[in-house]
Design a protein around this motif. Structure first.
Motif, mmCIF file in Angstrom:
data_model
loop_
_atom_site.group_PDB
_atom_site.id
_atom_site.type_symbol
_atom_site.label_atom_id
_atom_site.label_comp_id
_atom_site.label_asym_id
_atom_site.label_seq_id
_atom_site.Cartn_x
_atom_site.Cartn_y
_atom_site.Cartn_z
ATOM 1 N N THR A 32 0.844 -1.190 0.000
ATOM 2 C CA THR A 32 0.000 0.000 0.000
ATOM 3 C C THR A 32 0.882 1.245 0.000
ATOM 4 O O THR A 32 1.733 1.416 0.876
ATOM 5 C CB THR A 32 -0.931 0.017 1.224
ATOM 6 O OG1 THR A 32 -1.778 -1.125 1.177
ATOM 7 C CG2 THR A 32 -1.790 1.272 1.223
ATOM 8 N N SER A 70 -3.509 5.510 1.339
ATOM 9 C CA SER A 70 -4.880 5.100 1.623
ATOM 10 C C SER A 70 -5.708 6.304 2.017
ATOM 11 O O SER A 70 -5.216 7.223 2.673
ATOM 12 C CB SER A 70 -4.913 4.046 2.742
ATOM 13 O OG SER A 70 -4.401 4.586 3.946
ATOM 14 N N PHE A 112 -7.467 2.546 -1.724
ATOM 15 C CA PHE A 112 -6.029 2.378 -1.535
ATOM 16 C C PHE A 112 -5.312 2.607 -2.858
ATOM 17 O O PHE A 112 -5.868 2.358 -3.929
ATOM 18 C CB PHE A 112 -5.693 0.950 -1.077
ATOM 19 C CG PHE A 112 -6.286 0.549 0.239
ATOM 20 C CD1 PHE A 112 -5.588 0.767 1.416
ATOM 21 C CD2 PHE A 112 -7.520 -0.064 0.300
ATOM 22 C CE1 PHE A 112 -6.124 0.377 2.641
ATOM 23 C CE2 PHE A 112 -8.069 -0.457 1.504
ATOM 24 C CZ PHE A 112 -7.363 -0.227 2.683
ATOM 25 N N GLU A 166 -1.950 1.055 -4.553
ATOM 26 C CA GLU A 166 -1.046 -0.066 -4.352
ATOM 27 C C GLU A 166 -0.003 -0.154 -5.459
ATOM 28 O O GLU A 166 -0.261 0.240 -6.607
ATOM 29 C CB GLU A 166 -1.823 -1.390 -4.335
ATOM 30 C CG GLU A 166 -2.903 -1.465 -3.280
ATOM 31 C CD GLU A 166 -3.702 -2.749 -3.333
ATOM 32 O OE1 GLU A 166 -4.289 -3.118 -2.310
ATOM 33 O OE2 GLU A 166 -3.715 -3.393 -4.414
ATOM 34 N N ASN A 216 -11.992 0.138 -0.861
ATOM 35 C CA ASN A 216 -11.926 -0.612 0.394
ATOM 36 C C ASN A 216 -12.623 -1.959 0.280
ATOM 37 O O ASN A 216 -12.344 -2.877 1.053
ATOM 38 C CB ASN A 216 -12.561 0.193 1.528
ATOM 39 C CG ASN A 216 -11.732 1.410 1.901
ATOM 40 O OD1 ASN A 216 -10.577 1.534 1.491
ATOM 41 N ND2 ASN A 216 -12.313 2.318 2.667
#
Length: 203
Positions: free
Chosen positions: A3, A6, A11, A13, A65
């Motif tokens: 990650t 956030s 998020f 990534e 999420n």
């Protein structure tokens, strides 16, 4: 996946999740089909080729999420690009004759990496995720990635028909450097010119 950032709803990534590969390929085609319609079209074959050659080591993705794919940004290095592949990969999808002329068209769109600068290789946000700050977050994550690589700037190209993207880049501090005109190739690629923009980082 590591990650990078956030928020309350998504998020950012490194790479992209294996289960998102097909959706990422479809999103990439949706975002760049106007430019790639002749080199990679029709849609079915284009998505198949992109799905098979997407390189997660040259990608940053946005995920909700709840695990939904929201968008992606890619970059190019001397070792590869977000959408890689060679003549053999093209031939598996389009046959050797199709691969030959398609490869020539794709070569016309190629941009070389330069020392000290990260070359972005496409950024897109899924339609249902627009207006939530996903594109801006992907850009910021790309800046952080470039900084970790010890680079001094980020470079990208934006075509003249994508005013929404150019407005975002300008808000984020990207500055026009040069303009490449396609001239008679305009009908093939669907745009008349591309502006190279850069942003200094790490200062």
């Amino acid at each position: 996946m590591k990650t990078i950032y956030s928020s309350e709803t998504f998020f950012i990534e490194g790479g992209f999740r294996a289960e998102h590969r097909l959706q990422a390929a479809r999103g990439y085609w949706r975002a760049f089909s106007r430019k790639l319609r002749y080199p990679l079209g029709p849609k079915g074959k284009a998505v198949s080729f992109i799905e098979g050659t997407l390189d997660p080591t040259h990608a940053i993705s946005a995920v909700s999420n709840e695990g939904q794919f929201l968008g992606m940004a890619g970059f190019k290095t001397p070792n590869g690009a977000l959408v890689g592949g060679g003549l053999g990969d093209l031939a598996r999808t389009y046959g050797w004759i199709g691969a030959a002329w398609r490869g020539l068209l794709l070569h016309m769109l190629e941009r070389d990496c330069s020392d000290g600068s990260l070359l972005m290789d496409g950024i897109f946000v899924e339609p249902e995720a627009r207006g939530r700050g996903v594109g801006t977050a992907l850009l910021h994550a790309m800046e952080r990635h470039a900084a970790t690589m010890g680079l001094k700037s980020i470079r990208l190209d934006v075509i003249d028909t994508n005013s929404r993207a150019r407005a975002l880049y300008e808000r984020e501090g990207f500055v026009p450097q040069s303009v490449l005109s396609l001239g008679p190739l305009n009908p093939i690629f669907g745009f008349s010119s591309a502006t190279q923009m850069t942003k200094s980082i790490g200062r």
